[in-house]
Design an enzyme around this catalytic site. Structure first.
Site, PDB file in Angstrom:
ATOM      1  N   TYR A  95       0.823  -1.213   0.000  1.00  0.00           N
ATOM      2  CA  TYR A  95       0.000   0.000   0.000  1.00  0.00           C
ATOM      3  C   TYR A  95       0.857   1.264   0.000  1.00  0.00           C
ATOM      4  O   TYR A  95       0.563   2.232  -0.702  1.00  0.00           O
ATOM      5  CB  TYR A  95      -0.955   0.019   1.204  1.00  0.00           C
ATOM      6  CG  TYR A  95      -1.919   1.168   1.111  1.00  0.00           C
ATOM      7  CD1 TYR A  95      -2.972   1.148   0.192  1.00  0.00           C
ATOM      8  CD2 TYR A  95      -1.747   2.314   1.887  1.00  0.00           C
ATOM      9  CE1 TYR A  95      -3.831   2.227   0.060  1.00  0.00           C
ATOM     10  CE2 TYR A  95      -2.602   3.404   1.764  1.00  0.00           C
ATOM     11  CZ  TYR A  95      -3.646   3.345   0.853  1.00  0.00           C
ATOM     12  OH  TYR A  95      -4.491   4.422   0.712  1.00  0.00           O
ATOM     13  N   TYR A 140     -10.462  15.296   0.932  1.00  0.00           N
ATOM     14  CA  TYR A 140     -11.034  14.573  -0.206  1.00  0.00           C
ATOM     15  C   TYR A 140     -12.489  14.996  -0.253  1.00  0.00           C
ATOM     16  O   TYR A 140     -13.205  14.863   0.736  1.00  0.00           O
ATOM     17  CB  TYR A 140     -10.920  13.053  -0.009  1.00  0.00           C
ATOM     18  CG  TYR A 140      -9.552  12.512  -0.367  1.00  0.00           C
ATOM     19  CD1 TYR A 140      -8.937  12.847  -1.565  1.00  0.00           C
ATOM     20  CD2 TYR A 140      -8.889  11.644   0.498  1.00  0.00           C
ATOM     21  CE1 TYR A 140      -7.685  12.345  -1.898  1.00  0.00           C
ATOM     22  CE2 TYR A 140      -7.639  11.132   0.175  1.00  0.00           C
ATOM     23  CZ  TYR A 140      -7.048  11.492  -1.029  1.00  0.00           C
ATOM     24  OH  TYR A 140      -5.814  10.992  -1.353  1.00  0.00           O
ATOM     25  N   HIS A 199       0.650  12.621  -6.894  1.00  0.00           N
ATOM     26  CA  HIS A 199       0.290  11.660  -5.858  1.00  0.00           C
ATOM     27  C   HIS A 199       1.335  10.540  -5.763  1.00  0.00           C
ATOM     28  O   HIS A 199       1.022   9.388  -5.482  1.00  0.00           O
ATOM     29  CB  HIS A 199      -1.089  11.062  -6.153  1.00  0.00           C
ATOM     30  CG  HIS A 199      -1.939  10.834  -4.934  1.00  0.00           C
ATOM     31  ND1 HIS A 199      -2.882  11.729  -4.499  1.00  0.00           N
ATOM     32  CD2 HIS A 199      -1.991   9.804  -4.056  1.00  0.00           C
ATOM     33  CE1 HIS A 199      -3.485  11.248  -3.421  1.00  0.00           C
ATOM     34  NE2 HIS A 199      -2.956  10.081  -3.111  1.00  0.00           N
TER      35      HIS A 199
HETATM   36  C1  LIG Z   1       0.658   5.498   1.458  1.00  0.00           C
HETATM   37  C2  LIG Z   1       0.273   6.825   0.899  1.00  0.00           C
HETATM   38  C3  LIG Z   1      -0.920   7.396   1.289  1.00  0.00           C
HETATM   39  C4  LIG Z   1      -1.285   8.671   0.793  1.00  0.00           C
HETATM   40  N1  LIG Z   1      -2.440   9.245   1.236  1.00  0.00           N
HETATM   41  C5  LIG Z   1      -2.773  10.476   0.802  1.00  0.00           C
HETATM   42  C6  LIG Z   1      -3.926  11.128   1.292  1.00  0.00           C
HETATM   43  O1  LIG Z   1      -4.631  10.610   2.141  1.00  0.00           O
HETATM   44  N2  LIG Z   1      -4.219  12.347   0.805  1.00  0.00           N
HETATM   45  C7  LIG Z   1      -3.443  12.968  -0.141  1.00  0.00           C
HETATM   46  O2  LIG Z   1      -3.750  14.073  -0.571  1.00  0.00           O
HETATM   47  N3  LIG Z   1      -2.333  12.385  -0.610  1.00  0.00           N
HETATM   48  C8  LIG Z   1      -1.970  11.168  -0.151  1.00  0.00           C
HETATM   49  N4  LIG Z   1      -0.827  10.583  -0.611  1.00  0.00           N
HETATM   50  C9  LIG Z   1       0.034  11.324  -1.551  1.00  0.00           C
HETATM   51  C10 LIG Z   1       1.075  12.173  -0.786  1.00  0.00           C
HETATM   52  O3  LIG Z   1       0.467  13.248  -0.144  1.00  0.00           O
HETATM   53  C11 LIG Z   1       2.144  12.700  -1.745  1.00  0.00           C
HETATM   54  O4  LIG Z   1       1.526  13.369  -2.812  1.00  0.00           O
HETATM   55  C12 LIG Z   1       3.016  11.589  -2.291  1.00  0.00           C
HETATM   56  O5  LIG Z   1       3.386  10.708  -1.246  1.00  0.00           O
HETATM   57  C13 LIG Z   1       4.271  12.149  -2.948  1.00  0.00           C
HETATM   58  O6  LIG Z   1       5.017  11.119  -3.542  1.00  0.00           O
HETATM   59  P1  LIG Z   1       6.345  10.520  -2.876  1.00  0.00           P
HETATM   60  O7  LIG Z   1       5.985  10.068  -1.505  1.00  0.00           O
HETATM   61  O8  LIG Z   1       6.712   9.383  -3.766  1.00  0.00           O
HETATM   62  O9  LIG Z   1       7.368  11.625  -2.865  1.00  0.00           O
HETATM   63  C14 LIG Z   1      -0.437   9.327  -0.124  1.00  0.00           C
HETATM   64  C15 LIG Z   1       0.764   8.742  -0.511  1.00  0.00           C
HETATM   65  C16 LIG Z   1       1.137   7.507  -0.009  1.00  0.00           C
HETATM   66  C17 LIG Z   1       2.461   6.920  -0.402  1.00  0.00           C
END
Ligand SMILES: Cc1cc2nc3c(=O)[nH]c(=O)nc-3n(C[C@H](O)[C@H](O)[C@H](O)COP(=O)(O)O)c2cc1C
Length: 434
Positions: A52, A158, A325
């Site tokens: 995940y 969201y 993301h």
């Molecule tokens: C496990 C996981 C859960 C995430 N959950 C959210 C979230 O709840 N809301 C959101 O806006 N972005 C979420 N993201 C995206 C992060 O905010 C961010 O954009 C992303 O981790 C950036 O990429 P990187 O970690 O590879 O640098 C999530 C990312 C990961 C890896």
């Protein structure tokens, strides 16, 4: 001889801690190298949790491209510029931050550590860096806010298909003292994520990562209404896996576990969540709804096209996060760093443009800042730190990122974040074709 007073920089202080401990025989518990950090976290996490957190969409081309994009830039260090005193502070929405870093919103942090968002909040408090609280958090925002103390916090939204729930989440975010609302646009449906699909694992179906919902008064009314409906369809076969899922859902629902096991509400909550999670029919016009409900700065996360950046400005938003993301949504989408210059050119300084997706080191942050990002959000690396050491793991990862940024500034000849500019960057020579 009188000792010369050398101001201790973040970078040198971090090196000193590590090398001193090393001289006494201990190595960092949280590896400093990005690859080592990832490997160590993988060993610590369950296969589902790893899938995940580390997984991305499709063949993960965009996830790889996010990292590879940094290879196309080179810095050109400048010399003899008196860089002894350096200042990493930046100002965002009227608040001074000690470094140009935010902790990106990450859902379901309980997959990394049992203290989840609470552990992250304690780290944010220690670091005084903003925590962006996720709508998919494992812990509701109110107790997280208490752990944050006086540290800055933003709330990531969201946009639910239920407007009353959107309003309720936003007023709770205001009540906990958020400095901004970050609306994530790129995830109105979940991307196609083969690693999770191959395990058949969606945390929300186990009641994980829906704490903001199950503690929300509007959501709870929807759940009660759903639970009051006569049951439809066959009930699931009572397999061991189904039982484990039921136990997990009951454990995650507020209230006494024993009561939850007998109650229809926990299961109705999961079903309600899956129904109201998000709205794919959202358009630019809907932003007015949010603007009417809050005076907080509205930041749009997930913008990668300059035309969307322009539309965002037309609709009066206060900030943008260039992000894909972490490659979790569209396999083959443009690398976030490649999208950054065009978005910055179009925005032309009218609102702050932040960046995420691919930041793994202080040098990466330097590149994004040099292109013009106001600050960067760190995602997976701090989750890996969380998995390895809870609060102190997050602190260590962020300290290392800050230390490397500080030293990179010193060694390229700049003393402030504003001084990190495009004049220090070149495009790397193109690789010879094979
Ligand atoms: C496990 C996981 C859960 C995430 N959950 C959210 C979230 O709840 N809301 C959101 O806006 N972005 C979420 N993201 C995206 C992060 O905010 C961010 O954009 C992303 O981790 C950036 O990429 P990187 O970690 O590879 O640098 C999530 C990312 C990961 C890896």
């Amino acid at each position: 001889m009188s000792p010369v007073a050398v101001p201790e920089s973040v970078g040198r202080a971090a090196q000193a801690v590590i090398y001193r401990a090393g001289a006494l025989g201990s190595r960092p518990r949280v590896p400093v190298s990005p690859a080592g950090l990832e490997r160590a976290a993988r060993r610590r996490m369950s296969s589902r949790a790893w899938a995940y957190v580390a997984g991305s969409a499709g063949q993960e081309r965009t996830a790889r491209a996010n990292l590879a994009a940094f290879d196309r830039f080179r810095m050109v260090p400048r010399m003899l510029r008196d860089v002894e005193k350096r200042d990493l502070r930046v100002e965002l929405f009227g608040r001074s931050l000690p470094a140009p870093y935010l902790l990106a919103p990450i859902g379901v942090l309980e997959l990394a550590h049992r203290d989840a968002d609470l552990a992250e909040a304690r780290a944010a408090r220690e670091l005084q860096l903003p925590m962006v609280l996720s709508t998919q958090a494992s812990v509701p925002m109110e107790p997280v806010a208490r752990e944050l103390g006086d540290a800055p916090r933003w709330f990531q939204l969201y946009w639910s298909s239920n407007d009353d729930l959107v309003s309720s989440l936003v007023s709770r975010a205001e009540a906990i003292g958020s400095d901004a609302i970050v609306v994530t646009l790129d995830t109105h449906v979940l991307g196609w994520r083969p690693r999770d699909l191959d395990l058949g694992f969606l945390p929300f179906a186990h009641g994980q990562g829906i704490a903001q919902y199950t503690t929300d008064p509007v959501f709870r009314e929807l759940v009660a209404a759903r639970a009051a409906l006569p049951a439809t369809g066959p009930s699931p076969r009572p397999t061991p896996a189904a039982l484990r899922t039921l136990l997990s859902i009951s454990r995650h629902y507020p209230g006494r576990f024993a009561d939850n096991l007998r109650s229809p509400l926990p299961r109705a909550a999961v079903e309600t969540f899956l129904e109201v999670f998000s709205r794919s029919s959202l358009t630019w016009r809907d932003l007015a709804f949010l603007r009417e409900r809050t005076r907080l700065p509205i930041v749009l996360k997930g913008i990668v096209d300059p035309r969307d950046a322009e539309l965002a400005l037309d609709h009066g938003v206060d900030g943008i996060v260039v992000s894909n993301h972490g490659g979790r949504q569209v396999d083959g989408a443009v690398a976030a760093l490649d999208a950054l210059p065009e978005v910055l050119a179009r925005v032309a300084g009218r609102v702050p443009v932040l960046f995420d997706s691919g930041i793994r080191s202080g040098a990466d942050a330097f590149v994004a800042l040099a292109l013009g990002a106001a600050a960067v959000c760190v995602g997976r690396p701090y989750v890996y730190g969380l998995a390895l050491g809870g609060t102190s793991g997050v602190v260590e990862v962020m300290r290392n990122l800050t230390a490397e940024l500080d030293l990179t500034m010193a060694l390229t000849g700049v003393t402030s974040v504003a001084g990190i500019g495009p004049d220090l960057l070149r495009h790397a020579p193109a690789k010879m074709g094979v």
